[in-house]
Design an enzyme around this catalytic site. Structure first.
Site, PDB file in Angstrom:
ATOM      1  N   ASP A 234     -16.686 -12.080 -44.264  1.00 33.93           N
ATOM      2  CA  ASP A 234     -17.841 -12.297 -44.750  1.00 33.93           C
ATOM      3  C   ASP A 234     -18.068 -13.063 -46.015  1.00 33.93           C
ATOM      4  O   ASP A 234     -19.055 -13.709 -46.537  1.00 33.93           O
ATOM      5  CB  ASP A 234     -18.923 -11.288 -44.535  1.00 33.93           C
ATOM      6  CG  ASP A 234     -18.607  -9.946 -45.155  1.00 33.93           C
ATOM      7  OD1 ASP A 234     -17.558  -9.927 -46.007  1.00 33.93           O
ATOM      8  OD2 ASP A 234     -19.485  -8.843 -45.212  1.00 33.93           O
ATOM      9  N   ARG A 235     -16.952 -12.795 -47.004  1.00 34.51           N
ATOM     10  CA  ARG A 235     -16.971 -13.457 -48.364  1.00 34.51           C
ATOM     11  C   ARG A 235     -16.222 -14.610 -48.358  1.00 34.51           C
ATOM     12  O   ARG A 235     -15.326 -14.861 -47.461  1.00 34.51           O
ATOM     13  CB  ARG A 235     -16.428 -12.172 -49.214  1.00 34.51           C
ATOM     14  CG  ARG A 235     -17.050 -10.879 -49.362  1.00 34.51           C
ATOM     15  CD  ARG A 235     -16.330 -10.288 -50.316  1.00 34.51           C
ATOM     16  NE  ARG A 235     -17.287  -8.965 -50.602  1.00 34.51           N
ATOM     17  CZ  ARG A 235     -17.185  -8.082 -51.730  1.00 34.51           C
ATOM     18  NH1 ARG A 235     -16.754  -8.635 -52.811  1.00 34.51           N
ATOM     19  NH2 ARG A 235     -18.127  -7.323 -51.695  1.00 34.51           N
TER      20      ARG A 235
ATOM     21  N   LYS B 295     -23.752 -12.385 -44.286  1.00 36.30           N
ATOM     22  CA  LYS B 295     -23.022 -13.588 -45.162  1.00 36.30           C
ATOM     23  C   LYS B 295     -21.693 -13.822 -44.095  1.00 36.30           C
ATOM     24  O   LYS B 295     -21.375 -13.206 -43.457  1.00 36.30           O
ATOM     25  CB  LYS B 295     -22.502 -12.870 -46.387  1.00 36.30           C
ATOM     26  CG  LYS B 295     -21.759 -11.902 -46.567  1.00 36.30           C
ATOM     27  CD  LYS B 295     -21.585 -11.379 -48.100  1.00 36.30           C
ATOM     28  CE  LYS B 295     -20.586 -10.223 -48.319  1.00 36.30           C
ATOM     29  NZ  LYS B 295     -21.028  -9.026 -48.048  1.00 36.30           N
TER      30      LYS B 295
ATOM     31  N   SER C  27     -14.568  -3.999 -45.570  1.00 33.54           N
ATOM     32  CA  SER C  27     -14.521  -5.330 -46.108  1.00 33.54           C
ATOM     33  C   SER C  27     -13.601  -5.740 -46.719  1.00 33.54           C
ATOM     34  O   SER C  27     -12.269  -5.719 -46.286  1.00 33.54           O
ATOM     35  CB  SER C  27     -15.896  -5.379 -47.188  1.00 33.54           C
ATOM     36  OG  SER C  27     -16.107  -6.666 -47.627  1.00 33.54           O
ATOM     37  N   HIS C  28     -13.573  -5.809 -48.388  1.00 38.27           N
ATOM     38  CA  HIS C  28     -12.378  -6.607 -49.190  1.00 38.27           C
ATOM     39  C   HIS C  28     -11.686  -5.374 -49.574  1.00 38.27           C
ATOM     40  O   HIS C  28     -10.702  -5.609 -50.311  1.00 38.27           O
ATOM     41  CB  HIS C  28     -13.136  -7.047 -50.186  1.00 38.27           C
ATOM     42  CG  HIS C  28     -14.124  -6.212 -51.060  1.00 38.27           C
ATOM     43  ND1 HIS C  28     -15.351  -6.001 -50.453  1.00 38.27           N
ATOM     44  CD2 HIS C  28     -14.019  -5.593 -52.065  1.00 38.27           C
ATOM     45  CE1 HIS C  28     -16.000  -5.256 -51.108  1.00 38.27           C
ATOM     46  NE2 HIS C  28     -15.331  -5.035 -52.205  1.00 38.27           N
TER      47      HIS C  28
ATOM     48  N   ASP D 184     -13.060  -8.687 -43.602  1.00 36.79           N
ATOM     49  CA  ASP D 184     -14.031  -8.840 -42.422  1.00 36.79           C
ATOM     50  C   ASP D 184     -14.569 -10.306 -42.404  1.00 36.79           C
ATOM     51  O   ASP D 184     -15.243 -10.432 -41.367  1.00 36.79           O
ATOM     52  CB  ASP D 184     -14.867  -7.698 -42.412  1.00 36.79           C
ATOM     53  CG  ASP D 184     -15.942  -7.683 -43.613  1.00 36.79           C
ATOM     54  OD1 ASP D 184     -15.613  -8.414 -44.695  1.00 36.79           O
ATOM     55  OD2 ASP D 184     -17.089  -7.419 -43.255  1.00 36.79           O
TER      56      ASP D 184
ATOM     57  N   ASP E 239     -12.270 -12.672 -46.772  1.00 35.83           N
ATOM     58  CA  ASP E 239     -11.886 -11.411 -47.016  1.00 35.83           C
ATOM     59  C   ASP E 239     -11.708 -10.703 -45.840  1.00 35.83           C
ATOM     60  O   ASP E 239     -11.412 -11.180 -44.767  1.00 35.83           O
ATOM     61  CB  ASP E 239     -13.233 -10.693 -47.859  1.00 35.83           C
ATOM     62  CG  ASP E 239     -14.381 -10.188 -47.122  1.00 35.83           C
ATOM     63  OD1 ASP E 239     -14.528 -11.176 -46.264  1.00 35.83           O
ATOM     64  OD2 ASP E 239     -14.972  -9.273 -47.126  1.00 35.83           O
TER      65      ASP E 239
HETATM   66  C1  G16 Z   1     -21.108  -5.622 -49.543  1.00 29.25           C
HETATM   67  C2  G16 Z   1     -22.558  -6.021 -49.265  1.00 29.25           C
HETATM   68  C3  G16 Z   1     -23.036  -7.170 -50.097  1.00 29.25           C
HETATM   69  C4  G16 Z   1     -22.992  -6.539 -51.813  1.00 29.25           C
HETATM   70  C5  G16 Z   1     -21.493  -5.978 -52.104  1.00 29.25           C
HETATM   71  C6  G16 Z   1     -21.199  -5.597 -53.220  1.00 29.25           C
HETATM   72  O1  G16 Z   1     -20.446  -6.742 -49.298  1.00 29.25           O
HETATM   73  O2  G16 Z   1     -22.805  -6.551 -48.016  1.00 29.25           O
HETATM   74  O3  G16 Z   1     -24.463  -7.268 -50.159  1.00 29.25           O
HETATM   75  O4  G16 Z   1     -23.002  -7.317 -52.873  1.00 29.25           O
HETATM   76  O5  G16 Z   1     -21.294  -5.194 -50.723  1.00 29.25           O
HETATM   77  O6  G16 Z   1     -21.896  -4.288 -53.257  1.00 29.25           O
HETATM   78  P1  G16 Z   1     -21.880  -3.400 -54.622  1.00 29.25           P
HETATM   79  O7  G16 Z   1     -21.926  -4.035 -55.981  1.00 29.25           O
HETATM   80  O8  G16 Z   1     -22.719  -2.294 -54.174  1.00 29.25           O
HETATM   81  O9  G16 Z   1     -20.246  -2.737 -54.402  1.00 29.25           O
HETATM   82  P2  G16 Z   1     -19.140  -6.251 -48.507  1.00 29.25           P
HETATM   83  O10 G16 Z   1     -18.411  -7.707 -48.530  1.00 29.25           O
HETATM   84  O11 G16 Z   1     -18.253  -5.262 -49.429  1.00 29.25           O
HETATM   85  O12 G16 Z   1     -19.403  -5.921 -47.026  1.00 29.25           O
END
Ligand code: G16
Length: 542
Positions: free
Chosen positions: A280-281, A375, A112-113, A278, A276
């Site tokens: 999705d954000r 997302k 992800s990010h 991937d 971000d």
């Molecule tokens: C993931 C999840 C999200 C979550 C985020 C933060 O996002 O898909 O649903 O809100 O992590 O999670 P945490 O607070 O446990 O770090 P992503 O964009 O990282 O895949």
């Protein structure tokens, strides 16, 4: 030829909020990737002869792991894999592919990010046939299997050409390489008024989209510039890099600071956005206004009917518990269901599948709808553009009017990253121990109304998820939530979510840190953040 390889289990393959995320060298240990992928397959039933989607955000290690996943899919009896060209699929695009082509599931490679590169982060996630992240029942099974695994299966096949679109064979399995953008762009055209957005760009509307050298670059280039006619240069940093150009591909006010500064300066474009690693954000910044993800969810829900794909009444809205209650006020006005889930997009899947929610969102820069089961960063940007094109007002005016109608939920998240795990656990444990005595206590001008641990009872399948965040609620409706992140890769990340509702328009639009100062001080007084972590200030404030 299919080989069965003997292996020994690793004890650290527990999927977190969104799949297994670790540093690259952890994934590079012999058999580490293979063990996890075999544990995924061993936790599934009935996939023989079916199709698996595979793709990732292009970060360091993406290609190697895609090669392993394809060879293991062949050895385990999948009939076909669909792979994005070059091994690339944004997370929402992968979700769309799984749904559109009736895949059994998908493997998405991303952290992800989080930053990428030889010493940075990598991740593997399994998504089920609805296109969404595997629910806890499956991730628990994967973890259990990973602790007992003794062998994995892999097919010895020749080199795979992931850069040529078309279908080849890997043993008995078909490998179809597809363009990663085409299906996704086609889906977006069904949801939004591209005509209206095109006309807006034609009229001189200026936008800056920062793809952060991540996977959304090619999607943004095609959709914003080629299909919607935005001027060349609207999509910036659009060439994906294995290390995201050395940056964190995290669209927040710290890592997308340049964009923020530009949007606040004289002569700013009309609209700024970013996505971000991937895809999705999303980050939304109007000229002169940062829109918090929680507010963005509320504004999008209130205005979604302006986009062709959302003309029918929304079925409901869902948000994660730490996300502000701004969207709840919209749901109340629309007289539709409002659902509060734990953090993690996987918890929205059942609500979307059951037709109980149409739009979902999280404070962590995630917004999406029932069009996929992830997302979707660019989706949020396009819905904003659609709304701007129809309302012909600035993002700032739209948000300000929204606050005037519904009130403003002041909101901020303070992250303390890479805290020693023991210390972070001690902080949460101590807080839990005070649930009984906190109510009634006065901290400054605030009085604690209740303190508890959030548990979710899934209204669709009846499953219960406990320990999903510690809440301290104050009289008057303000609150502070404490949670340990499930996506970090070093130590623990303490997240402190702070929220205060302000109905009075005369008090709207202030600096959130100032508006929330009393609650921020109370959070430290209650949880002893400094005492436990030894930190004077958060690492990141969003
Ligand atoms: C993931 C999840 C999200 C979550 C985020 C933060 O996002 O898909 O649903 O809100 O992590 O999670 P945490 O607070 O446990 O770090 P992503 O964009 O990282 O895949």
């Amino acid at each position: 030829m299919i080989r069965t390889v003997q292996t020994t289990p690793f004890d650290d393959q527990k999927p977190g909020t969104s799949g297994l995320r670790k540093k690259v060298p952890v994934f590079q240990q012999p058999n580490y990737v293979e063990n996890f992928i075999q544990s995924v397959f061993d936790s599934l039933d009935g996939y023989r002869g079916k199709t698996l989607a595979i793709g990732g955000d292009g970060r360091f290690l993406n290609r190697e792991v895609i090669g392993i996943a394809i060879r293991m899919a062949a050895a385990n009896g999948f009939g076909k894999v669909i792979v994005g060209k070059g091994g690339i699929l944004s997370t929402p695009a992968a979700s769309n592919i799984i749904r559109k082509y009736g895949c059994f599931g998908g493997i998405i490679l991303s952290a992800s990010h989080n930053p990428g590169g030889p010493h940075e982060d990598f991740g593997i996630k399994y998504n089920i046939g609805n296109g969404g992240p595997a629910p806890e029942k499956i991730t628990d099974a994967i973890f259990a299997r990973s602790k007992a695994i003794r062998e994995y299966r892999i097919a010895d096949i020749g080199p795979l050409d992931l850069d040529r679109i078309g279908t080849t064979r890997a043993g008995d399995m078909a490998v179809e390489v597809i363009d990663p953008v085409t299906d996704y762009a086609a889906l977006m055209e069904t949801l939004f008024d591209f005509e209206a957005i095109r006309a807006m760009f034609k009229g001189g509307f200026r936008m800056a989209f920062d793809a952060m050298h991540a996977v959304t670059g090619p999607y943004a280039k095609e959709i914003l510039e080629n299909r919607l006619g935005a001027p060349a240069g609207t999509a910036r940093n659009f060439v994906p890099r294995e290390d995201f150009g050395g940056h964190h591909p995290d669209p927040n006010l710290v890592h997308a600071r340049e964009l923020y500064d530009e949007m606040m300066a004289p002569g700013a474009p009309d609209f700024g956005a970013a996505s971000d690693g991937d895809g999705d954000r999303n980050l939304i910044i109007g000229r002169g206004i940062f829109v918090t993800p929680s507010d963005s969810l509320a504004v999008l829900a209130a205005n979604a009917h302006l986009a062709p794909g959302y003309r029918a009444e929304l079925k409901g809205i869902a948000r994660s518990m730490p996300t502000s209650a701004a969207a709840d006020r919209v749901a109340a006005k629309l007289k539709i269901g409002m659902y509060e889930t734990p953090t993690g997009w996987k918890f929205f899947g059942n609500l979307l599948d059951a037709g109980m929610a149409t739009i979902c969102g999280e404070e962590s820069a995630g917004t999406g709808s029932d069009h996929v089961r992830e997302k979707d960063g660019l989706w949020a940007v396009l819905l904003w553009l659609n709304i701007l094109a129809v309302r012909k007002e600035s993002a700032k005016d739209i948000v300000t009017k929204h606050w005037a109608e519904f009130g403003q939920n002041y909101y901020s998240r303070h992250d303390y990253e890479a805290v020693e795990t023991d210390k972070a656990n001690a902080l949460i444990d101590e807080l839990r121990g005070r649930f009984a005595t906190l109510p009634g206590q006065k901290i400054g001008a605030l009085t604690v109304a209740a303190a508890d641990e959030f548990a979710y009872h899934d209204p669709v399948d009846g499953s219960v998820s406990k320990n999903q965040g510690t809440r301290v609620l104050f009289e008057g409706g303000s609150r502070v939530v404490f949670r340990l992140s499930g996506t970090g890769t070093s130590g623990a990340t303490l997240r402190v979510y702070i929220e205060k509702y302000e109905p009075d328009p005369a008090q709207h639009g202030r600096d959130p840190q100032a508006a929330l100062a009393e609650l921020i001080a109370a959070a430290d007084a209650i949880a002893g953040i400094r005492r436990h972590t030894g930190r004077d200030a958060p690492t990141v404030i969003t």
